[in-house]
Design a protein around this motif. Structure first.
Motif, PDB file in Angstrom:
ATOM      1  N   PRO A  70       0.727  -1.204   0.001  1.00 51.70           N
ATOM      2  CA  PRO A  70      -0.026  -0.086   0.021  1.00 51.70           C
ATOM      3  C   PRO A  70       0.715   1.159  -0.029  1.00 51.70           C
ATOM      4  O   PRO A  70       2.104   1.086   0.375  1.00 51.70           O
ATOM      5  CB  PRO A  70      -0.644  -0.024   1.333  1.00 51.70           C
ATOM      6  CG  PRO A  70      -0.675  -1.522   1.638  1.00 51.70           C
ATOM      7  CD  PRO A  70       0.532  -2.245   1.427  1.00 51.70           C
ATOM      8  N   MET A  71       0.191   2.383  -0.593  1.00 57.96           N
ATOM      9  CA  MET A  71       0.806   3.597  -0.646  1.00 57.96           C
ATOM     10  C   MET A  71       0.270   4.698  -0.162  1.00 57.96           C
ATOM     11  O   MET A  71      -0.971   4.704  -0.288  1.00 57.96           O
ATOM     12  CB  MET A  71       1.325   3.679  -2.202  1.00 57.96           C
ATOM     13  CG  MET A  71       2.610   2.749  -2.902  1.00 57.96           C
ATOM     14  SD  MET A  71       3.162   3.233  -4.296  1.00 57.96           S
ATOM     15  CE  MET A  71       1.821   3.059  -5.217  1.00 57.96           C
ATOM     16  N   ALA A  72       1.101   5.657   0.414  1.00 61.34           N
ATOM     17  CA  ALA A  72       0.562   6.793   0.652  1.00 61.34           C
ATOM     18  C   ALA A  72       0.344   8.025  -0.434  1.00 61.34           C
ATOM     19  O   ALA A  72       0.958   7.630  -1.757  1.00 61.34           O
ATOM     20  CB  ALA A  72       1.408   7.638   1.816  1.00 61.34           C
ATOM     21  N   ALA A  73      -0.279   9.130  -0.254  1.00 61.31           N
ATOM     22  CA  ALA A  73      -0.333   9.809  -1.537  1.00 61.31           C
ATOM     23  C   ALA A  73       0.802  10.306  -2.202  1.00 61.31           C
ATOM     24  O   ALA A  73       0.943  10.419  -3.170  1.00 61.31           O
ATOM     25  CB  ALA A  73      -1.309  11.192  -1.045  1.00 61.31           C
ATOM     26  N   ALA A  74       1.795  10.657  -1.232  1.00 64.90           N
ATOM     27  CA  ALA A  74       3.185  11.202  -1.901  1.00 64.90           C
ATOM     28  C   ALA A  74       3.715   9.881  -2.624  1.00 64.90           C
ATOM     29  O   ALA A  74       4.431  10.315  -3.888  1.00 64.90           O
ATOM     30  CB  ALA A  74       4.004  11.492  -0.697  1.00 64.90           C
ATOM     31  N   SER A  75       3.771   8.692  -2.065  1.00 60.42           N
ATOM     32  CA  SER A  75       4.442   7.625  -2.508  1.00 60.42           C
ATOM     33  C   SER A  75       3.775   7.327  -4.066  1.00 60.42           C
ATOM     34  O   SER A  75       4.194   7.168  -5.030  1.00 60.42           O
ATOM     35  CB  SER A  75       4.349   6.328  -1.866  1.00 60.42           C
ATOM     36  OG  SER A  75       5.006   6.619  -0.574  1.00 60.42           O
ATOM     37  N   MET A  76       2.480   7.257  -4.145  1.00 61.61           N
ATOM     38  CA  MET A  76       1.545   7.047  -5.185  1.00 61.61           C
ATOM     39  C   MET A  76       2.091   8.228  -6.379  1.00 61.61           C
ATOM     40  O   MET A  76       2.154   7.839  -7.480  1.00 61.61           O
ATOM     41  CB  MET A  76      -0.012   7.183  -4.920  1.00 61.61           C
ATOM     42  CG  MET A  76      -0.653   6.967  -6.201  1.00 61.61           C
ATOM     43  SD  MET A  76      -0.910   5.337  -6.659  1.00 61.61           S
ATOM     44  CE  MET A  76      -1.828   4.647  -5.476  1.00 61.61           C
ATOM     45  N   ALA A  77       2.029   9.547  -5.964  1.00 64.28           N
ATOM     46  CA  ALA A  77       2.252  10.554  -6.923  1.00 64.28           C
ATOM     47  C   ALA A  77       4.041  10.201  -7.449  1.00 64.28           C
ATOM     48  O   ALA A  77       3.994  10.497  -8.683  1.00 64.28           O
ATOM     49  CB  ALA A  77       2.223  11.952  -6.088  1.00 64.28           C
TER      50      ALA A  77
END
Length: 272
Positions: free
Chosen positions: A125-132
């Motif tokens: 799973p990824m946080a918003a910053a990691s996804m971006a």
């Protein structure tokens, strides 16, 4: 938690720069082959559009994303290529409009994501910053393929900082996905920024194993857009040297990478 706004802003800027490049192409150029085997310019944009939609589902519709993951598990060898192939058959204006709409919706969803939220993905799973960051990495890498196909030059920018950091953080993944022992000690990575002045550093300063070079070359390596023999990266230590052969910042099985250029020392050695 780190503020994801800077990397979301940089993802938008990277996407807009690529958009300006492809928006100026004629229809025939969208059918040009790129360095990715079997993929045209249209395939590259279709893949970005498909992955943006996947990320949007992960952020806004977990059940919908779960259905997509089940489809991927049912056809792991063809799922990604199938999405790119399907999108590449669309008329160019429709494909371009779909990519724009999808990335705009994802941009908004990431900015609205609650602090500390983590979203499902094909890996952890990824946080918003990691996804971006992951989307920026893919946009940059596929943009390079497109630029090479159409004879354009894309200058490196400070946005590479995000990709370099992702490359460093995925070191253990690159070893693990190949069934290799993960090095116990941290490496020191020192990269010269695109401005030629700033030095981006990662890991303990006194680490025995090190990687040095330019941020551009390191990003080309971890996105597997160039063979290490064609890059000016230096490894100190056996594990660091091995990492330069297998580095991979993107999720999924081990990538085949790009072959060394014919004039590179390793390519000449292989030819003997």
């Amino acid at each position: 938690m780190a503020d994801p706004t800077p990397v979301i802003d940089d993802l938008r800027a990277e996407s807009e720069e690529l958009d300006r490049l492809v928006a100026g192409l004629d229809v025939a150029q969208w059918a040009l082959p790129t360095p990715a085997d079997g993929w045209t310019v249209a395939h590259q944009i279709a893949h970005l559009a498909w992955t943006d939609r996947s990320a949007l589902l992960a952020v806004t519709d977990e059940d919908g994303f779960r259905v997509m993951v089940e489809k991927a598990l049912a056809a792991p060898a063809t799922f990604v290529d199938g999405g790119a192939e399907e999108g590449s058959r669309l008329p160019v204006p429709e494909l371009l409009a779909g990519w724009r709409d999808g990335r705009t919706a994802l941009d908004l969803a990431l900015r609205r994501a609650p602090d500390g939220a983590r979203f499902p993905w094909y890996g952890p799973p990824m946080a918003a910053a990691s996804m971006a960051t992951a989307r920026l990495m893919e946009t940059w890498a596929h943009g390079l393929d497109i630029a090479e196909a159409v004879g354009a030059v894309r200058e490196p920018t400070a946005r590479l900082r995000h990709i370099a950091r992702l490359g460093v953080r995925t070191r253990d993944f690159a070893f693990g996905v190949r069934g290799l022992p993960v090095p116990e000690a941290a490496f020191r990575v020192e990269l010269r920024a695109p401005d030629g002045e700033e030095l981006w550093t990662y890991g303990p300063e006194d680490a025995d194993q090190r990687i040095t070079g330019t941020a551009l070359d390191f990003c080309l390596l971890v996105t597997q857009r160039a063979h290490r023999a064609d890059l000016s990266l230096t490894a100190t230590g056996p594990d660091a040297d091995r990492w330069l052969d297998i580095a991979q910042a993107f999720a999924g099985p081990p990538g085949p990478g790009r072959p060394a250029q014919p004039e590179s020392p390793s390519a000449q050695e292989d030819a003997r």
